[in-house]
Design an enzyme around this catalytic site. Structure first.
Site, PDB file in Angstrom:
ATOM      1  N   ASP A  31       0.792  -1.248   0.000  1.00 24.95           N
ATOM      2  CA  ASP A  31       0.000   0.000   0.000  1.00 24.95           C
ATOM      3  C   ASP A  31       0.817   1.288   0.000  1.00 24.95           C
ATOM      4  O   ASP A  31       0.500   2.221   0.750  1.00 24.95           O
ATOM      5  CB  ASP A  31      -0.951   0.013   1.212  1.00 24.95           C
ATOM      6  CG  ASP A  31      -1.977  -1.095   1.150  1.00 24.95           C
ATOM      7  OD1 ASP A  31      -1.874  -1.966   0.282  1.00 24.95           O
ATOM      8  OD2 ASP A  31      -2.896  -1.099   2.000  1.00 24.95           O
TER       9      ASP A  31
ATOM     10  N   HIS B 232     -10.282   7.400   1.245  1.00 23.54           N
ATOM     11  CA  HIS B 232      -8.893   7.245   0.786  1.00 23.54           C
ATOM     12  C   HIS B 232      -8.840   6.121  -0.228  1.00 23.54           C
ATOM     13  O   HIS B 232      -9.678   5.207  -0.215  1.00 23.54           O
ATOM     14  CB  HIS B 232      -7.962   6.923   1.968  1.00 23.54           C
ATOM     15  CG  HIS B 232      -8.305   5.631   2.645  1.00 23.54           C
ATOM     16  ND1 HIS B 232      -9.283   5.537   3.623  1.00 23.54           N
ATOM     17  CD2 HIS B 232      -7.843   4.363   2.467  1.00 23.54           C
ATOM     18  CE1 HIS B 232      -9.390   4.290   4.017  1.00 23.54           C
ATOM     19  NE2 HIS B 232      -8.541   3.533   3.322  1.00 23.54           N
TER      20      HIS B 232
ATOM     21  N   LYS C  66      -7.048  -4.774  -2.951  1.00 28.34           N
ATOM     22  CA  LYS C  66      -7.820  -5.271  -1.795  1.00 28.34           C
ATOM     23  C   LYS C  66      -8.753  -4.184  -1.292  1.00 28.34           C
ATOM     24  O   LYS C  66      -8.601  -3.017  -1.651  1.00 28.34           O
ATOM     25  CB  LYS C  66      -6.882  -5.709  -0.681  1.00 28.34           C
ATOM     26  CG  LYS C  66      -6.152  -4.546  -0.073  1.00 28.34           C
ATOM     27  CD  LYS C  66      -5.177  -4.997   0.978  1.00 28.34           C
ATOM     28  CE  LYS C  66      -4.313  -3.845   1.443  1.00 28.34           C
ATOM     29  NZ  LYS C  66      -5.097  -2.735   2.027  1.00 28.34           N
TER      30      LYS C  66
ATOM     31  N   HIS D 171     -10.509   1.024  -2.879  1.00 27.84           N
ATOM     32  CA  HIS D 171     -11.862   1.083  -2.344  1.00 27.84           C
ATOM     33  C   HIS D 171     -12.866   1.668  -3.339  1.00 27.84           C
ATOM     34  O   HIS D 171     -12.538   2.616  -4.056  1.00 27.84           O
ATOM     35  CB  HIS D 171     -11.905   1.954  -1.087  1.00 27.84           C
ATOM     36  CG  HIS D 171     -11.103   1.432   0.061  1.00 27.84           C
ATOM     37  ND1 HIS D 171     -11.145   0.119   0.468  1.00 27.84           N
ATOM     38  CD2 HIS D 171     -10.248   2.055   0.922  1.00 27.84           C
ATOM     39  CE1 HIS D 171     -10.354  -0.028   1.530  1.00 27.84           C
ATOM     40  NE2 HIS D 171      -9.788   1.122   1.809  1.00 27.84           N
TER      41      HIS D 171
ATOM     42  N   CYS E 152      -2.171  -2.424   7.663  1.00 31.73           N
ATOM     43  CA  CYS E 152      -2.077  -3.367   6.550  1.00 31.73           C
ATOM     44  C   CYS E 152      -0.802  -4.206   6.587  1.00 31.73           C
ATOM     45  O   CYS E 152      -0.821  -5.370   6.201  1.00 31.73           O
ATOM     46  CB  CYS E 152      -2.254  -2.635   5.229  1.00 31.73           C
ATOM     47  SG  CYS E 152      -3.980  -2.098   5.046  1.00 31.73           S
TER      48      CYS E 152
HETATM   49  C1  VGL Z   1      -4.753   1.115   5.692  1.00 34.63           C
HETATM   50  C2  VGL Z   1      -6.192   2.237   7.096  1.00 34.63           C
HETATM   51  C3  VGL Z   1      -7.207   2.106   6.186  1.00 34.63           C
HETATM   52  C4  VGL Z   1      -3.378   0.581   5.422  1.00 34.63           C
HETATM   53  C5  VGL Z   1      -5.765   0.974   4.778  1.00 34.63           C
HETATM   54  O1  VGL Z   1      -3.022   0.397   4.237  1.00 34.63           O
HETATM   55  O2  VGL Z   1      -2.618   0.370   6.399  1.00 34.63           O
HETATM   56  N1  VGL Z   1      -4.979   1.731   6.854  1.00 34.63           N
HETATM   57  N2  VGL Z   1      -6.990   1.466   5.026  1.00 34.63           N
HETATM   58 ZN    ZN Z   2      -8.376   1.503   3.393  1.00 32.96          ZN
END
Ligand code: VGL
Ligand code: ZN
Length: 209
Positions: A21, A82, A107, A65, A146
């Protein structure tokens, strides 16, 4: 405790890099900015170079998302919007040297379920097994969400895991979350490895040519 360095490991068959991510919305200026999130990029680029040079696979997960994701505040979730599919905030950080062979894993695509782990609701495990991966080297964002959950699911699926400790940063909603998350991964059996240039340079400056 001494931490191994990626450059000292004889990487080869069975080793795979998993970049978690590293997307614009998680970097400074993004909608869910991880403090110092941009600092993972240099270390991850080094790791990418090593894996590509050894011909070993590189995977990159992305939070991907729909606009009406249940984890967004508009729906009572904890997060600002986000990484909405197709938006600039969802793009990989431009400074990240991902190469054409990188396997991208999306994801969090189900609007009704959040997914912190790169394994949750994806074919990541199958794709790792398809390249005979046994030992995953994991870095990225965020340590306490994550990365933590991806490492946990990897260990649960019997992959060996090294966490690239200088290539992760935490959201730290509660101070110390990131440190506690790293401790937890080690208790579960992960190994700590460094990927970036800094620690070793401090220990042993290389002589000038
Ligand atoms: C994440 C919060 C919400 C991450 C993803 O990638 O760590 N954190 N969505
Ligand atoms: Zn997220």
């Amino acid at each position: 405790m001494p931490v191994l360095h990626l450059q000292d490991l004889n990487l080869g068959a069975g080793d795979a890099l998993v970049v978690v991510d590293v997307q614009n919305d998680f970097l400074p200026g993004g909608s869910l900015a991880v403090p110092h999130g941009d600092e993972v990029i240099a270390a991850l680029n080094r790791a990418i170079d090593v894996f590509v040079a050894r011909g070993q696979p590189v995977f990159a997960t992305r939070d991907w998302h729909p606009p009406n994701q249940c984890s967004f505040r508009a729906r009572g979730g904890p997060w600002p919007p986000h990484c909405v599919q197709g938006t600039p905030g969802a793009s990989f950080a431009p400074g990240l040297r991902l190469q054409s062979g990188t396997q991208v894993v999306s994801k969090g695509t189900d609007p009704e379920r959040d997914a912190y782990s790169g394994f949750q609701g994806t074919d990541l495990a199958d794709r790792l097994r398809a390249v005979s991966a046994k030992h995953l080297f994991v870095g990225g964002l965020a340590t306490d969400y994550c990365v933590l959950n991806t490492v946990k699911d990897a260990l649960d699926r019997d992959f060996a895991v090294s966490v690239l400790v200088d290539a992760v940063r935490a959201v730290d909603v509660n101070p110390g979350d990131g440190v506690r998350a790293l401790d937890e991964t080690r208790r579960w059996g992960a190994i700590f490895v460094e990927a970036g240039p800094h620690a070793r340079r401090l220990l042993s400056p290389s002589p000038q040519p």
